[in-house]
Write a protein that holds these residues in place. Sequence first.
Motif, short mmCIF file in Angstrom:
data_model
loop_
_atom_site.label_atom_id
_atom_site.label_comp_id
_atom_site.label_asym_id
_atom_site.label_seq_id
_atom_site.Cartn_x
_atom_site.Cartn_y
_atom_site.Cartn_z
N PHE A 92 0.76 -1.24 -0.05
CA PHE A 92 0.21 -0.05 -0.08
C PHE A 92 0.86 1.11 0.09
O PHE A 92 0.54 2.29 -0.60
CB PHE A 92 -1.01 0.25 1.14
N GLU A 96 1.51 1.83 -4.06
CA GLU A 96 0.49 2.54 -4.41
C GLU A 96 0.56 4.11 -3.86
O GLU A 96 -0.23 4.91 -4.13
CB GLU A 96 -0.69 1.82 -3.84
N HIS A 98 0.27 5.56 -0.86
CA HIS A 98 -0.54 5.89 0.36
C HIS A 98 0.46 6.24 1.34
O HIS A 98 1.39 5.69 1.65
CB HIS A 98 -1.38 4.81 0.80
N THR A 99 0.00 7.13 2.18
CA THR A 99 0.85 7.70 3.46
C THR A 99 0.60 6.50 4.42
O THR A 99 -0.43 6.32 4.95
CB THR A 99 0.36 8.88 3.95
N ILE A 148 -8.41 4.50 8.99
CA ILE A 148 -8.03 5.47 7.85
C ILE A 148 -8.34 6.74 8.39
O ILE A 148 -9.64 7.04 8.88
CB ILE A 148 -8.84 5.02 6.63
N ARG A 173 -9.20 -1.73 0.76
CA ARG A 173 -8.79 -0.88 -0.25
C ARG A 173 -10.16 -0.03 -0.85
O ARG A 173 -10.04 1.17 -0.96
CB ARG A 173 -8.64 -1.70 -1.56
N LEU A 176 -10.34 2.88 1.70
CA LEU A 176 -9.46 3.85 1.23
C LEU A 176 -9.92 4.66 0.08
O LEU A 176 -9.70 5.88 0.16
CB LEU A 176 -8.03 2.97 0.98
N ILE A 180 -10.30 8.55 0.10
CA ILE A 180 -9.92 9.43 -1.03
C ILE A 180 -10.75 10.43 -2.01
O ILE A 180 -10.71 11.31 -1.96
CB ILE A 180 -8.95 8.73 -1.84
#
Lengths: 188, 158
Positions: A92, A96, A98-99, A148, A173, A176, A180
């Motif tokens: 991730f 990808e 993501h932080t 998240i 996902r 997530l 976003i």
Amino acid sequence: MIRFLAFAPLLIALVFGIFFLWGLNPNRDPNAIPSVLISQPAPDFSLEPVPGIQVPGLSRADLEGTNGPVIVNVFASWCVPCRAEHKVLTAFAKNEGHTLFGINYKDKPDDAARWLNDLGNPYERIGSDFTGRAGIEWGISGVPETFIVGGDGTVLYRYVGPVVGEQAVATFRAALSAAIASSKEPAL
Amino acid sequence: MKRLLLCLTLSLVLTAPVEAVEPDEILANPELEARAREVSKVLRCVVCQNQDIDSSNAGVARDLRLLVRERLAAGDSNDEVMDFVRARYGDYVLMSPPLTPTTYALWFTPFFLAALSLLAFFMVMRRRRSAHPVEPLTADEEQQVVHFLNSKNQGNAE
């Protein structure tokens, strides 16, 4: 009145039947504890970095004003499922983009450092929660748990247990992506 | 006799309530400690779920026990400590669920069912009591029965 009472057994059977049907649903997890944090600002906490690891510590302030949602993962070197989850989280973060922030829960700093050196460190920041007090602030019941957090510091999602396996990864996902999408809305 | 005594003592010891509170947790102030125990007994362990944190050996339960003592020592009331934990773990952390619209069914279903069965019971009783008692035959009817029985007997004899 009498007429109504004649239907009472049927009604009661129906109510109980629906209740049992709900209880028997294999997709329902009776151990799932609802989190009070969802849609709430992330709890106040401030953690020192893990000694020997070259990333800064983690506090409430780091969760605010981030560019989009961040993943906050609570982990420990003594937690076996965390080891399995580590690969997924690394993907991730590294693949990808993501932080990923970490909270190292009730771990010996040496063990944590060794664990991260062995497996690689996908975390941008790691707070060392030696006493488990930050864990209580987050309302966790064990490790691993993954949150998240939106760009404004609001907790959007909580996953209890390791994000391992197709279904878990897909669920995570989806959450997530939703995070976003919702963070981009105000900008439009 | 000695053996019996031993058995009795053992059974008492073995059935003593489980306690997970460790010596290093106990507060010096006995009054505060008593309150801490009181609060711990109504807070649920979030790992073991059917245990209160007072009797649970889970790590989180111990952390919560320490937290409860810390808050009490800092001057919180019992309710304030409970609210503090509730704010982090939700109503779930209370051993007995609070009365909220989502728990109405939980709290009131037993009373509702009891009332319903009482109602059903009384209705059945009333119906039974008001049922018409059997009245004796009139002289005329008696005559008819005798006549009928006689004619039947005659029929059999033939």
